[in-house]
Structures are given as C-alpha cells and as structure tokens.
Design an enzyme around this catalytic site. Structure first.
Site, PDB file in Angstrom:
ATOM      1  N   ARG A  89       0.841  -1.186   0.000  1.00 37.89           N
ATOM      2  CA  ARG A  89       0.000   0.000   0.000  1.00 37.89           C
ATOM      3  C   ARG A  89       0.880   1.241   0.000  1.00 37.89           C
ATOM      4  NH1 ARG A  89      -1.867   0.680   4.382  1.00 37.89           N
ATOM      5  NH2 ARG A  89      -1.196  -1.180   5.467  1.00 37.89           N
ATOM      6  N   TYR A 291      -1.424  -3.429  -6.879  1.00 37.86           N
ATOM      7  CA  TYR A 291      -1.274  -4.169  -5.624  1.00 37.86           C
ATOM      8  C   TYR A 291      -2.570  -4.184  -4.811  1.00 37.86           C
ATOM      9  CZ  TYR A 291      -0.311  -5.145  -0.782  1.00 37.86           C
ATOM     10  OH  TYR A 291      -0.395  -5.662   0.487  1.00 37.86           O
ATOM     11  N   LYS A 300      -9.670  -2.434   1.599  1.00 39.67           N
ATOM     12  CA  LYS A 300      -9.390  -1.341   2.518  1.00 39.67           C
ATOM     13  C   LYS A 300     -10.125  -0.054   2.116  1.00 39.67           C
ATOM     14  CE  LYS A 300      -7.029  -3.653   5.419  1.00 39.67           C
ATOM     15  NZ  LYS A 300      -5.894  -4.424   5.083  1.00 39.67           N
ATOM     16  N   HIS A 320     -10.697  -2.697  11.305  1.00 40.66           N
ATOM     17  CA  HIS A 320      -9.595  -3.533  10.822  1.00 40.66           C
ATOM     18  C   HIS A 320      -9.390  -4.679  11.821  1.00 40.66           C
ATOM     19  CE1 HIS A 320      -5.098  -3.623   9.373  1.00 40.66           C
ATOM     20  NE2 HIS A 320      -5.839  -4.440   8.668  1.00 40.66           N
ATOM     21  N   SER A 342      -1.381  -3.778  10.302  1.00 45.78           N
ATOM     22  CA  SER A 342      -1.020  -4.642   9.182  1.00 45.78           C
ATOM     23  C   SER A 342       0.224  -5.465   9.516  1.00 45.78           C
ATOM     24  CB  SER A 342      -0.758  -3.787   7.947  1.00 45.78           C
ATOM     25  OG  SER A 342      -1.931  -3.058   7.633  1.00 45.78           O
ATOM     26  N   CYS A 344       0.686  -7.764  11.704  1.00 46.07           N
ATOM     27  CA  CYS A 344       0.919  -7.943  13.137  1.00 46.07           C
ATOM     28  C   CYS A 344       0.142  -9.120  13.721  1.00 46.07           C
ATOM     29  CB  CYS A 344       0.601  -6.664  13.902  1.00 46.07           C
ATOM     30  SG  CYS A 344       1.774  -5.344  13.571  1.00 46.07           S
ATOM     31  N   ASP A 367      -9.420 -10.026   8.617  1.00 44.94           N
ATOM     32  CA  ASP A 367      -8.888  -8.673   8.371  1.00 44.94           C
ATOM     33  C   ASP A 367      -9.876  -7.544   8.671  1.00 44.94           C
ATOM     34  OD1 ASP A 367      -6.522  -7.229   7.435  1.00 44.94           O
ATOM     35  OD2 ASP A 367      -7.735  -6.608   5.722  1.00 44.94           O
ATOM     36  N   ARG A 459       2.028 -12.010  -0.847  1.00 47.32           N
ATOM     37  CA  ARG A 459       0.673 -12.318  -0.344  1.00 47.32           C
ATOM     38  C   ARG A 459       0.054 -13.495  -1.081  1.00 47.32           C
ATOM     39  NH1 ARG A 459      -1.747  -8.831   3.894  1.00 47.32           N
ATOM     40  NH2 ARG A 459      -0.103  -7.297   4.222  1.00 47.32           N
TER      41      ARG A 459
HETATM   42  P1  GTP Z   1      -2.435  -7.853   7.321  1.00 44.88           P
HETATM   43  O1  GTP Z   1      -2.924  -8.863   6.335  1.00 44.88           O
HETATM   44  O2  GTP Z   1      -1.355  -6.982   6.748  1.00 44.88           O
HETATM   45  O3  GTP Z   1      -3.524  -7.037   7.917  1.00 44.88           O
HETATM   46  O4  GTP Z   1      -1.621  -8.659   8.461  1.00 44.88           O
HETATM   47  P2  GTP Z   1      -2.111  -9.552   9.686  1.00 44.88           P
HETATM   48  O5  GTP Z   1      -2.399  -8.694  10.857  1.00 44.88           O
HETATM   49  O6  GTP Z   1      -3.156 -10.505   9.257  1.00 44.88           O
HETATM   50  O7  GTP Z   1      -0.752 -10.347  10.053  1.00 44.88           O
HETATM   51  P3  GTP Z   1      -0.390 -11.891   9.866  1.00 44.88           P
HETATM   52  O8  GTP Z   1      -1.227 -12.789  10.711  1.00 44.88           O
HETATM   53  O9  GTP Z   1      -0.323 -12.181   8.426  1.00 44.88           O
HETATM   54  O10 GTP Z   1       1.075 -11.926  10.469  1.00 44.88           O
HETATM   55  C1  GTP Z   1       2.131 -11.152   9.939  1.00 44.88           C
HETATM   56  C2  GTP Z   1       3.456 -11.670  10.407  1.00 44.88           C
HETATM   57  O11 GTP Z   1       3.488 -11.741  11.842  1.00 44.88           O
HETATM   58  C3  GTP Z   1       3.737 -13.080   9.906  1.00 44.88           C
HETATM   59  O12 GTP Z   1       5.062 -13.119   9.427  1.00 44.88           O
HETATM   60  C4  GTP Z   1       3.583 -13.934  11.121  1.00 44.88           C
HETATM   61  O13 GTP Z   1       4.425 -15.058  11.074  1.00 44.88           O
HETATM   62  C5  GTP Z   1       3.918 -13.010  12.285  1.00 44.88           C
HETATM   63  N1  GTP Z   1       3.181 -13.381  13.510  1.00 44.88           N
HETATM   64  C6  GTP Z   1       1.848 -13.615  13.599  1.00 44.88           C
HETATM   65  N2  GTP Z   1       1.489 -14.004  14.844  1.00 44.88           N
HETATM   66  C7  GTP Z   1       2.630 -14.010  15.570  1.00 44.88           C
HETATM   67  C8  GTP Z   1       2.925 -14.313  16.940  1.00 44.88           C
HETATM   68  O14 GTP Z   1       2.064 -14.679  17.750  1.00 44.88           O
HETATM   69  N3  GTP Z   1       4.238 -14.184  17.332  1.00 44.88           N
HETATM   70  C9  GTP Z   1       5.211 -13.786  16.459  1.00 44.88           C
HETATM   71  N4  GTP Z   1       6.466 -13.689  16.925  1.00 44.88           N
HETATM   72  N5  GTP Z   1       4.983 -13.507  15.162  1.00 44.88           N
HETATM   73  C10 GTP Z   1       3.704 -13.602  14.719  1.00 44.88           C
HETATM   74  C1  SPV Z   2      -2.998  -4.674   5.221  1.00 42.36           C
HETATM   75  O1  SPV Z   2      -2.013  -4.062   4.787  1.00 42.36           O
HETATM   76  O2  SPV Z   2      -3.520  -4.422   6.323  1.00 42.36           O
HETATM   77  C2  SPV Z   2      -3.578  -5.787   4.430  1.00 42.36           C
HETATM   78  C3  SPV Z   2      -3.159  -5.939   3.046  1.00 42.36           C
HETATM   79  O3  SPV Z   2      -4.441  -6.506   4.921  1.00 42.36           O
HETATM   80  S1  SPV Z   2      -3.899  -4.758   2.002  1.00 42.36           S
HETATM   81  O4  SPV Z   2      -5.100  -5.341   1.427  1.00 42.36           O
HETATM   82  O5  SPV Z   2      -2.953  -4.450   0.972  1.00 42.36           O
HETATM   83  O6  SPV Z   2      -4.255  -3.592   2.766  1.00 42.36           O
HETATM   84 MN    MN Z   3      -5.009  -5.812   6.997  1.00 43.51          MN
END
Ligand code: GTP
Ligand code: SPV
Ligand code: MN
Length: 674
Positions: A89, A291, A300, A320, A342, A344, A367, A459
């Site tokens: 983004r 993207y 979003k 979110h 994001s 996290c 999400d 992704r």
């Molecule tokens: P968006 O799609 O961008 O909104 O991200 P999200 O909040 O869904 O994050 P996602 O679950 O994809 O995790 C992002 C990164 O954080 C990945 O590389 C995971 O491996 C890492 N991660 C997720 N949960 C944990 C956790 O409990 N501990 C640690 N150390 N890393 C984590």
């Molecule tokens: C984020 O960045 O929080 C995502 C991916 O979930 S996007 O759809 O690109 O915003």
């Molecule tokens: Mn997101």
C-alpha cells in the site's frame, strides 16, 4: 510517466467510441459505466458475471500475457510477480478528499475534492486505451444480508477481476441486488432503503444521540459532532433519492494505456499513484497500482475507509479486525474480534490451532469486521470479505498450518518465490529452503543468495471457504455476537502480554493509543514505532478524533452489560538479546483462555496502573522461565510514566476533535502511575 502520458494524449486527441451494451436495467449504473468508458477510452467493455467460465477465460488470458504462471503443483492456482516498485500500500499516495480538510483529520492526506476531480479528469482521460474495461459488481458481506453493502469496481486489470472473485461475492448476484435496491427505491422513495439497511437499533441509537445532544453536553464538543452527523445523514438521504446510493462507485486503472501494436508488460502500473476516496459521495478512484490494498477496492478502500464514514453516519462500526470463534472444553462458544496493525498477526490469530487441550478456535474473518447492534442489544459482527489476502512470509506448518491447508488450490500467490517443479515457496513455509528457486524478481536463487526469495509483503489470495477451521456460521448474514475486543501491536518493550481494560471508555483509551513497530505491509521504514490507533491509522476515512468520539458514543448508547469487554495484547515482547519472549502463534490460545475465563467470571486478575493483568496464566507444558513470565506479565511504572508522557503529544494532534473522555482517561492513568 506523466510525460509519457501527456505525450500519449496529444498524439491521440480522438474520442474512441465504445460499444457498450449494458446487461442491467439500473439506469444510473449503466450511465456511470458509459461515462467512465467515455473518459478512459478502453478498446472493450466487459461486464463480469463471476462465473467459472469467466474465471477460466481470464486466468488463461493472464497466463498468456505473462502476468500469471500456472502452478503445476496446485490445482487452479497461479503465481504473479509484481513490478518491483508496486509491492505494498502507498500510504503517502492515499487521499481522503472530503469537502472540508478538517473532516479528513490530521492523520490522512487530504486533497480538495474539486481539485482531485480535475486531476483525475486528466489522468483517466484515455488511460485504458488498448485495454479491456471490466465492470465488476460486488457485495461486501453475505449476499442479501442486512449488514452487507454493495459496490461496483471498474478496472482495466484482469488480475484485479480474478482477485475480486476470491475476495468478494462478485458478479451477477451482486448486480441483481443493486438492481433490486434501485427498484425498491423507485417504488418506495428513499424510505425503502432506509428501513432495509438500518436496524431498529440504529434508529434508537440515532434518537439516543439526539437526546444526549440536548442534555447539555454542548460544551464538550459532542454537539458539534452531532450536527455534522445530521448534515451527513441528510446528504446521504438526498443521494439515495436519485439512485446514487444504491452502490459504491469504485474506479481503478493501472494507468498504462497501450499504443496500437504496443506489447504489454506482465505487471502494468504507473509511477504516478493516487488512491483517493470521496467520503461524501461514497466514491473511490485508484490510479497507477495493481497491488491488493491499492487496487482491490472492496477491501481497505471500501470496507474500511468509505465504510467507516457510513458507519459514523449510521451508528455502526467498520474495523480492521479479525473475527474468531472460541469454544472452551465446557461451556458456550464466544466470539472475539481483534485489531492489530497490518502484518501484526490477525490472520494467524484468526486461524490459530490451540495448544491447550479441549479448546477449539474457528475462523470467521481475518482482516475486517463490520459490527452493528442486534435486536438483543449486543454487538454483531460480519466478515465483509469472502477470501484472505494474507502475508505469505512466516506462514508455515508450525506457525499457521490452517492457512497452509487453505492454500491447496484456487489461489493466487503474488511476489513469492517459484520452485523448480512449479510450486511456490516463501521464507517460513518450511524450515529449510529448497536448494534452488526463482525469486520474486525472477532471478535464480539459492540459500547462499543472501536476500529473501519472497518479498516480505508477498501475499496469497485464497477463498475463505477453503479454510479447514472456517466456522459454519461465517456467512450468517446476521453476524455473530462479539464478547471481547482485542487491541494489539508489535511492541518489543513495555507492553505486557495481556491487559484487561477497566471499562469501555478505558478500552477506547487503549485502542486510541495503539502503537506498533512498522512492517512491510506499507511503504516506509520497517521497525520504526508509530501510533496506529485501533490499527486504523491508514484506514479511517474521516477525522480520527471524531472516530474516537464515535466509539465512545457507541458505548454510551448501549447497555454496558452487553458491550464486549476490551483487552490489549502484545505477542512481540523481546528480551535484551532481541529474542521474542512469548512463543506466540498456537500458544496465544492461553491468553484467549484467560480472556474467556474472565468473561465467565472464572479467572482472577491483579490490578495494575494500566489495567488488569492475569493473576495466573495457564503455562502448563510451556518452556518459559520464571523471569520470562515476570517480564510478560508485569508493568514497570517507571517505563510507563515515560509511555504516558508521550500520550498528550499524540492526543493534541486531534485538537478539539479529541473527546474529553479520553483526556479524562489519560489523567486517571497518570494518577494511577504516580
Ligand atoms: P495484514 O494482512 O497486513 O492485515 O496482516 P495480519 O495482521 O493478518 O498479520 P499476519 O497474521 O499475516 O502476520 C504477519 C506476520 O506476523 C507473519 O510473518 C507472522 O508469522 C507473524 N506473527 C503472527 N502471529 C505471531 C505471533 O504470535 N508471534 C510472532 N512472533 N509472530 C507472529
Ligand atoms: C494490510 O495491509 O492491512 C492488508 C493488506 O491486509 S492490504 O489489502 O494491501 O491492505
Ligand atoms: Mn489488513
């Protein structure tokens, strides 16, 4: 570039007339599609029906064009590599074009809507030349649901079309719903829509707000907000009566017109990018990027930025947040929503495999959550999406086996690495990388290459229905009742594993103060700490101070006993050596267990200046030292006095839009820390 574009236009001063046959009787929709086609001058216009035949045709086309590589190892799945400049983004190119700058607030980029429209009139003029313009009707949320909303995305990217088919309910059925809405409006005036889309609770909420406004709260700035809401509601009503309110309009172009005979590139895009939102007219215009978050406009742009404005005006919440269902060994299932910035951990938490015996987690969404009060006064949430657009790196058998299992087929992988036998790979998918790969930039890669093979924001796009833990009720149009809301972010220091808020208002205070180390999900410096209130910093479509006020009002309009309880979690605490102290992932179920037991009145807490901490956490069988546990579950008042000292600077950004209630919470925190 802009120069190229300008030159391009001079050499083609023609207005190409396109045959547009509309498969719709919705006059405003047909007129709008014609208007956009006349502006963008595509070679063809195609209305998308969302069928499998269409999917096959478009994925074949994408393979032919070199955008997709078909994966030998995964049924009906594709690999795509973006232009290396178009991987995330673009927050500094994202704009809220509200009539008044103040309504965008201090955290959004603002451009005057008139000026923005002038820019777009130029940029979009002829921008689809040589391409096909696709018309993509879609529904966010279960088809026909009360909380669901409709939209139409016009795009010149077939990659966007096939992605939208995974991420939304796209095609003929959505178009029928738009037409039905139009017919209902014509039959019953604007009232047809109002009673259809707004629950009884909303009307009560509106009435409560008006009563509150006349109860002498004028001095605290709320009445000002109320008036603005009133004006916005009125504007919305007016839009509805002329058919503009039946669907959200979203226009997208990669910004790369083709000369006759000019060969296309695998990932067309433009260095000039605009991701613009017109909150008053509920419109989205996106230019220059292919993207996900910039181009899949239902996600979003609509489901958060535009929907947050709709939610403000109508008394609901667009957030979110993931949604999960948690069933204890004995007792009733609970639904939890969680907002983390994001990259996290939302997708991971939503699909978590509990490590504690007898506990079950099922997935509703990963999400975005839309929440409204139900007839019983509880807050109900739906997942407006139909797929997952998840971070690939770090997703593996040991971290998120359910995501891996979801990806067996029907999926698109963007900016991951390719194996020699026609499969995908990314850092963390397996412990050991394959001996040889093609990296996301198309280069030959070996473990010695010294660079990650996948982009850190690579992704997957995959249907939610394929998730082995998808809850049976994930498509319930009425949503699921939320018992707890979690906030969190990446914090190496200071922030305990879990904190329970003292009240709704204190919970809002915690949400308003979310801070997190930056990730690769957006352009910018990774690792830098930034405030990301409610994980909505890049996604709130209006003044964030007003947004805090909206959350406070939501609470004030509700029965406190029926509101979700609010928690703050942090999986990312590090020790002096930089190691994550908490094992995270499936072990996060231990924290969820404590939360559910708190809701049931079964677990004890100890008070701390920042909120309640677990008196005891189930760590049975966990390899965690006393010291680690102490670090995770304690509050250092000295450190927290420093944390607290940063809050006024953050709050002052919002000036008189900042609700007085949150300043009260700040002063109470300072007192508790003294
Ligand atoms: P968006 O799609 O961008 O909104 O991200 P999200 O909040 O869904 O994050 P996602 O679950 O994809 O995790 C992002 C990164 O954080 C990945 O590389 C995971 O491996 C890492 N991660 C997720 N949960 C944990 C956790 O409990 N501990 C640690 N150390 N890393 C984590
Ligand atoms: C984020 O960045 O929080 C995502 C991916 O979930 S996007 O759809 O690109 O915003
Ligand atoms: Mn997101």
């Amino acid at each position: 570039t802009d120069d190229d574009l300008a030159r391009d236009k001079r050499s083609h001063p023609v207005s190409i007339s396109v045959e547009i046959s509309s498969p719709t009787d919705h006059a405003e929709l047909a007129a709008w599609v014609r208007e956009i086609a006349e502006l963008t001058k595509p070679d063809r216009v195609e209305w998308c029906d969302g069928s499998e035949v269409e999917w096959t045709r478009l994925t074949n086309l994408l393979v032919e064009q070199g955008t997709f590589k078909r994966l030998a190892k995964r049924i009906n799945s594709f690999y795509a590599a973006s232009d290396p400049s178009d991987v995330a983004r673009v927050e500094d190119r994202t704009f809220i074009c509200s009539e008044r700058r103040e309504d965008a607030g201090p955290t959004n980029n603002w451009i005057d809507p008139g000026e923005m429209r002038e820019t777009f009139a130029e940029l979009f003029d002829g921008c689809m030349r040589g391409r096909t313009m696709y018309v993509v009707p879609f529904c966010m949320g279960p088809l026909g649901g009360n909380i669901s909303q409709l939209g139409v995305e016009i795009t010149d990217s077939p990659y966007v079309v096939v992605s939208m088919r995974i991420m939304t309910r796209m095609g003929t059925e959505a178009l029928r719903l738009i037409e039905e809405r139009g017919a209902a409006r014509q039959a019953g005036g604007s009232e047809g829509r109002a009673s259809e889309g707004l629950s009884k609770r909303d009307h009560e909420y509106g009435a409560a707000r008006q009563a509150g406004g006349s109860e002498g709260r004028a001095s605290d700035g709320l009445s000002k907000r109320d008036h603005e809401h009133g004006a916005a509601r009125k504007a919305r009503g007016e839009r509805h009566s002329d058919g503009q309110g039946d669907f959200v309009k979203a226009v997208h172009s990669v910004g790369a017109p083709l000369e006759p005979g000019q060969a296309d590139v695998p990932w067309p895009c433009n260095q000039t990018k605009y991701i613009s939102h017109f909150p008053e007219t509920r419109e989205i215009w996106s230019y220059g990027s292919g993207y996900g978050g910039n181009a899949l406009l239902g996600k979003k742009c609509y489901a958060l930025r535009i929907a947050s404005v709709m939610a403000r005006d109508e008394g609901w919440l667009a957030e979110h947040m993931l949604i999960l269902k948690l069933t204890p060994p004995k007792g009733e299932a609970r639904y939890v929503a969680a907002a983390f910035p994001s990259a996290c951990g939302k997708t991971n938490l939503a699909m978590l495999r509990p490590t504690i015996p007898g506990w079950k987690v099922e997935t509703i969404g990963d999400d975005i959550a839309w929440m409204r009060f139900g007839p019983d006064g509880r807050l109900y949430a739906i997942n407006p999406e139909a797929g997952f657009f998840g971070v690939a790196p770090g997703t593996g058998e040991t971290t998120n086996a359910n995501a891996v299992a979801t990806l067996w087929g029907n999926s698109i992988f963007t900016n991951v690495a390719l194996t020699d036998d026609g499969d995908v790979w990314w850092e963390g998918l397996t412990d050991e990388p394959p001996a040889h790969l093609t990296d996301w930039k198309g280069r030959s890669w070996t473990p010695e290459s010294g660079e990650p093979a996948a982009h850190p924001n690579a992704r997957f796009t995959t249907p939610a229905a394929q998730c082995p833990t998808i809850a049976p009720e994930w498509q319930d149009p009425a949503g699921v009742p939320i018992s707890a809301i979690l906030f969190g972010g990446r914090r190496a220091t200071a922030v305990p594993l879990v904190t329970e808020s003292l009240s709704w208002q204190h919970g809002i205070f915690l949400g308003a103060n979310v801070a997190s180390e930056k990730t690769a999900a957006a352009e910018g410096r990774v690792g830098e700490l930034r405030r990301d209130p409610f994980a909505m910093l890049p996604f709130c479509g209006y003044n964030m101070g007003d947004y805090f006020g909206h959350w406070i009002e939501i609470g004030q309009s509700a029965d406190p006993a029926k509101l979700p309880r609010i928690y703050y979690v942090n999986w990312f605490r590090k020790d002096a050596s930089g190691r994550f102290v908490w094992p995270g992932f499936g072990e996060n179920s231990r924290v969820l267990k404590w939360i559910v037991e708190r809701l049931n009145g079964e677990a004890d807490a100890v008070a701390s200046p920042i909120g309640n901490l677990p008196a005891r956490l189930d760590t049975d069988g966990l390899d965690l030292s006393e010291q680690d546990l102490e670090l995770l579950l304690s509050v250092d008042p000295e450190v927290w006095r420093e944390e607290a000292a940063l809050i006024p600077g953050h709050f002052e950004t919002f000036g008189d839009h900042m609700p007085k209630e949150l300043w009260d919470e700040y002063h109470a925190l300072v007192k508790r820390l003294a």
